[in-house]
Each structure stands twice: as C-alpha cells, then as structure tokens.
Design a protein around this motif. Structure first.
Motif, PDB file in Angstrom:
ATOM      1  N   HIS A  97       8.959   9.801   5.199  1.00 58.96           N
ATOM      2  CA  HIS A  97       8.951  10.788   6.286  1.00 58.96           C
ATOM      3  C   HIS A  97       9.735  10.326   7.515  1.00 58.96           C
ATOM      4  O   HIS A  97       9.783  11.032   8.520  1.00 58.96           O
ATOM      5  CB  HIS A  97       7.503  11.099   6.696  1.00 58.96           C
ATOM      6  CG  HIS A  97       6.738  11.817   5.648  1.00 58.96           C
ATOM      7  ND1 HIS A  97       6.768  13.182   5.508  1.00 58.96           N
ATOM      8  CD2 HIS A  97       5.932  11.360   4.658  1.00 58.96           C
ATOM      9  CE1 HIS A  97       6.000  13.536   4.495  1.00 58.96           C
ATOM     10  NE2 HIS A  97       5.475  12.446   3.961  1.00 58.96           N
ATOM     11  N   GLU A  98      10.305   9.128   7.433  1.00 59.48           N
ATOM     12  CA  GLU A  98      11.027   8.567   8.580  1.00 59.48           C
ATOM     13  C   GLU A  98      10.152   8.560   9.828  1.00 59.48           C
ATOM     14  O   GLU A  98      10.559   8.952  10.915  1.00 59.48           O
ATOM     15  CB  GLU A  98      12.325   9.331   8.834  1.00 59.48           C
ATOM     16  CG  GLU A  98      13.292   9.265   7.670  1.00 59.48           C
ATOM     17  CD  GLU A  98      14.548  10.071   7.903  1.00 59.48           C
ATOM     18  OE1 GLU A  98      14.821  10.468   9.049  1.00 59.48           O
ATOM     19  OE2 GLU A  98      15.271  10.308   6.923  1.00 59.48           O
ATOM     20  N   TYR A 109      15.312  -0.769  15.780  1.00 57.81           N
ATOM     21  CA  TYR A 109      14.691   0.527  15.460  1.00 57.81           C
ATOM     22  C   TYR A 109      14.372   1.312  16.734  1.00 57.81           C
ATOM     23  O   TYR A 109      14.709   2.497  16.846  1.00 57.81           O
ATOM     24  CB  TYR A 109      13.416   0.318  14.634  1.00 57.81           C
ATOM     25  CG  TYR A 109      12.634   1.588  14.443  1.00 57.81           C
ATOM     26  CD1 TYR A 109      13.081   2.563  13.553  1.00 57.81           C
ATOM     27  CD2 TYR A 109      11.479   1.832  15.165  1.00 57.81           C
ATOM     28  CE1 TYR A 109      12.386   3.753  13.393  1.00 57.81           C
ATOM     29  CE2 TYR A 109      10.782   3.022  15.006  1.00 57.81           C
ATOM     30  CZ  TYR A 109      11.237   3.968  14.118  1.00 57.81           C
ATOM     31  OH  TYR A 109      10.552   5.149  13.974  1.00 57.81           O
ATOM     32  N   LEU A 110      13.736   0.655  17.693  1.00 57.51           N
ATOM     33  CA  LEU A 110      13.370   1.326  18.943  1.00 57.51           C
ATOM     34  C   LEU A 110      14.600   1.787  19.720  1.00 57.51           C
ATOM     35  O   LEU A 110      14.601   2.873  20.303  1.00 57.51           O
ATOM     36  CB  LEU A 110      12.494   0.413  19.796  1.00 57.51           C
ATOM     37  CG  LEU A 110      11.107   0.127  19.231  1.00 57.51           C
ATOM     38  CD1 LEU A 110      10.380  -0.910  20.093  1.00 57.51           C
ATOM     39  CD2 LEU A 110      10.296   1.405  19.104  1.00 57.51           C
ATOM     40  N   TRP A 118       0.845  -1.202   0.000  1.00 58.53           N
ATOM     41  CA  TRP A 118       0.000   0.000   0.000  1.00 58.53           C
ATOM     42  C   TRP A 118       0.875   1.244   0.000  1.00 58.53           C
ATOM     43  O   TRP A 118       2.053   1.207   0.357  1.00 58.53           O
ATOM     44  CB  TRP A 118      -0.908   0.024   1.211  1.00 58.53           C
ATOM     45  CG  TRP A 118      -2.009  -0.994   1.184  1.00 58.53           C
ATOM     46  CD1 TRP A 118      -2.126  -2.058   0.339  1.00 58.53           C
ATOM     47  CD2 TRP A 118      -3.132  -1.045   2.047  1.00 58.53           C
ATOM     48  NE1 TRP A 118      -3.260  -2.766   0.638  1.00 58.53           N
ATOM     49  CE2 TRP A 118      -3.895  -2.175   1.672  1.00 58.53           C
ATOM     50  CE3 TRP A 118      -3.573  -0.266   3.096  1.00 58.53           C
ATOM     51  CZ2 TRP A 118      -5.080  -2.519   2.308  1.00 58.53           C
ATOM     52  CZ3 TRP A 118      -4.745  -0.613   3.739  1.00 58.53           C
ATOM     53  CH2 TRP A 118      -5.490  -1.724   3.340  1.00 58.53           C
ATOM     54  N   ASP A 119       0.286   2.370  -0.348  1.00 55.43           N
ATOM     55  CA  ASP A 119       0.989   3.652  -0.358  1.00 55.43           C
ATOM     56  C   ASP A 119       1.550   4.017   1.016  1.00 55.43           C
ATOM     57  O   ASP A 119       2.493   4.795   1.119  1.00 55.43           O
ATOM     58  CB  ASP A 119       0.043   4.785  -0.786  1.00 55.43           C
ATOM     59  CG  ASP A 119      -0.486   4.617  -2.184  1.00 55.43           C
ATOM     60  OD1 ASP A 119       0.043   3.767  -2.932  1.00 55.43           O
ATOM     61  OD2 ASP A 119      -1.425   5.338  -2.548  1.00 55.43           O
ATOM     62  N   ILE A 120       0.973   3.471   2.042  1.00 51.80           N
ATOM     63  CA  ILE A 120       1.350   3.836   3.408  1.00 51.80           C
ATOM     64  C   ILE A 120       2.813   3.510   3.686  1.00 51.80           C
ATOM     65  O   ILE A 120       3.471   4.228   4.430  1.00 51.80           O
ATOM     66  CB  ILE A 120       0.404   3.154   4.401  1.00 51.80           C
ATOM     67  CG1 ILE A 120      -0.972   3.801   4.250  1.00 51.80           C
ATOM     68  CG2 ILE A 120       0.901   3.243   5.812  1.00 51.80           C
ATOM     69  CD1 ILE A 120      -2.063   3.134   4.992  1.00 51.80           C
ATOM     70  N   GLU A 121       3.324   2.462   3.078  1.00 51.55           N
ATOM     71  CA  GLU A 121       4.744   2.130   3.252  1.00 51.55           C
ATOM     72  C   GLU A 121       5.614   3.322   2.868  1.00 51.55           C
ATOM     73  O   GLU A 121       6.568   3.655   3.571  1.00 51.55           O
ATOM     74  CB  GLU A 121       5.131   0.951   2.371  1.00 51.55           C
ATOM     75  CG  GLU A 121       4.444  -0.335   2.698  1.00 51.55           C
ATOM     76  CD  GLU A 121       4.700  -1.376   1.634  1.00 51.55           C
ATOM     77  OE1 GLU A 121       5.826  -1.454   1.105  1.00 51.55           O
ATOM     78  OE2 GLU A 121       3.753  -2.117   1.325  1.00 51.55           O
ATOM     79  N   ASN A 122       5.288   3.942   1.745  1.00 49.39           N
ATOM     80  CA  ASN A 122       6.065   5.092   1.280  1.00 49.39           C
ATOM     81  C   ASN A 122       5.936   6.266   2.235  1.00 49.39           C
ATOM     82  O   ASN A 122       6.903   6.990   2.462  1.00 49.39           O
ATOM     83  CB  ASN A 122       5.620   5.506  -0.120  1.00 49.39           C
ATOM     84  CG  ASN A 122       5.912   4.447  -1.151  1.00 49.39           C
ATOM     85  OD1 ASN A 122       6.837   3.659  -0.999  1.00 49.39           O
ATOM     86  ND2 ASN A 122       5.116   4.403  -2.198  1.00 49.39           N
ATOM     87  N   ARG A 153      10.847  11.201  19.415  1.00 48.32           N
ATOM     88  CA  ARG A 153       9.819  11.019  18.408  1.00 48.32           C
ATOM     89  C   ARG A 153      10.486  10.960  17.050  1.00 48.32           C
ATOM     90  O   ARG A 153      11.407  11.732  16.782  1.00 48.32           O
ATOM     91  CB  ARG A 153       8.894  12.236  18.462  1.00 48.32           C
ATOM     92  CG  ARG A 153       7.460  11.924  18.267  1.00 48.32           C
ATOM     93  CD  ARG A 153       6.669  13.050  18.803  1.00 48.32           C
ATOM     94  NE  ARG A 153       6.124  13.816  17.691  1.00 48.32           N
ATOM     95  CZ  ARG A 153       5.220  14.725  17.836  1.00 48.32           C
ATOM     96  NH1 ARG A 153       4.774  15.028  19.022  1.00 48.32           N
ATOM     97  NH2 ARG A 153       4.749  15.371  16.809  1.00 48.32           N
ATOM     98  N   PRO A 154      10.058  10.057  16.182  1.00 53.07           N
ATOM     99  CA  PRO A 154      10.651  10.034  14.837  1.00 53.07           C
ATOM    100  C   PRO A 154      10.486  11.396  14.164  1.00 53.07           C
ATOM    101  O   PRO A 154       9.465  12.070  14.351  1.00 53.07           O
ATOM    102  CB  PRO A 154       9.848   8.967  14.105  1.00 53.07           C
ATOM    103  CG  PRO A 154       9.294   8.105  15.176  1.00 53.07           C
ATOM    104  CD  PRO A 154       9.058   9.026  16.345  1.00 53.07           C
TER     105      PRO A 154
END
Length: 105
Positions: free
Chosen positions: A38-39, A60-61, A29-33, A68-69
C-alpha cells in the motif's frame, strides 16, 4: 507471546489510522506486505547497521516531505478488515483460557 502478536498490529493500525507513515523492521509478519503493497511506509532490514537504517529512514522521509503516504488509508482498511479480526479472536481465546484456568484453581 499473545500480547506481542496483538500489540504490534494494533499499534500499526493506530498509526495508519492517524495518517502517519510507518517505519517497521522486516520481521517476517504479514504486516510487511501491508506496508509495502500500500506504500504506507518503509520496511527496514532487521540486521542492518544502524547508520544504514538511519540513512534509509531519512531518505524515505525526505522523499515524502510533509505529504501523507498514498496508501495509508487503504492499508489501515486492510488491517481492520482482515488481520485485526484474527488477532482479536486469538486474544479472546487466550483470555478465555486464562479465565478457565483461574477458575479451576
């Protein structure tokens, strides 16, 4: 189905609006992008072994710590202005179709 097509972006937008980093699976889905551009979180491989996914999330954490990212706000803005309008339009159309179908019974 339409519920899943709307629920996933809505939940993502809610998490981003709260300032939470997002961990999502790569599902095409587009959401991955939005997340990666936006990191605003981490996208993991759908088919990866659970131990590999868990290690990636922990890494990652650890990397962001209590911060905040950086792109959470800009990602939330992009979703709000672009994707949500489309998804809400789909939902409204489905509800209208359901109402018309129900009225004709």
């Amino acid at each position: 189905d339409i519920v899943n097509e709307v629920a996933y972006p809505m939940k993502l937008g809610e998490y981003l609006a709260c300032g939470a980093p997002v961990v999502a699976t790569a599902c095409g889905w587009d959401i991955e992008n939005v997340i990666t551009d936006h990191e605003a979180g981490l996208v993991v491989d759908w088919g990866a072994e659970p131990a590999i996914t868990a290690a990636a999330i922990l890494e990652y954490l650890a990397g962001i710590g209590s911060e905040r990212p950086p792109g959470v706000e800009s990602a939330a803005t992009e979703l709000d202005l672009a994707r949500w309008q489309v998804e809400i339009g789909k939902l409204v159309a489905e509800l209208r179709d359901a109402q018309i179908s129900g009225d004709q019974r």
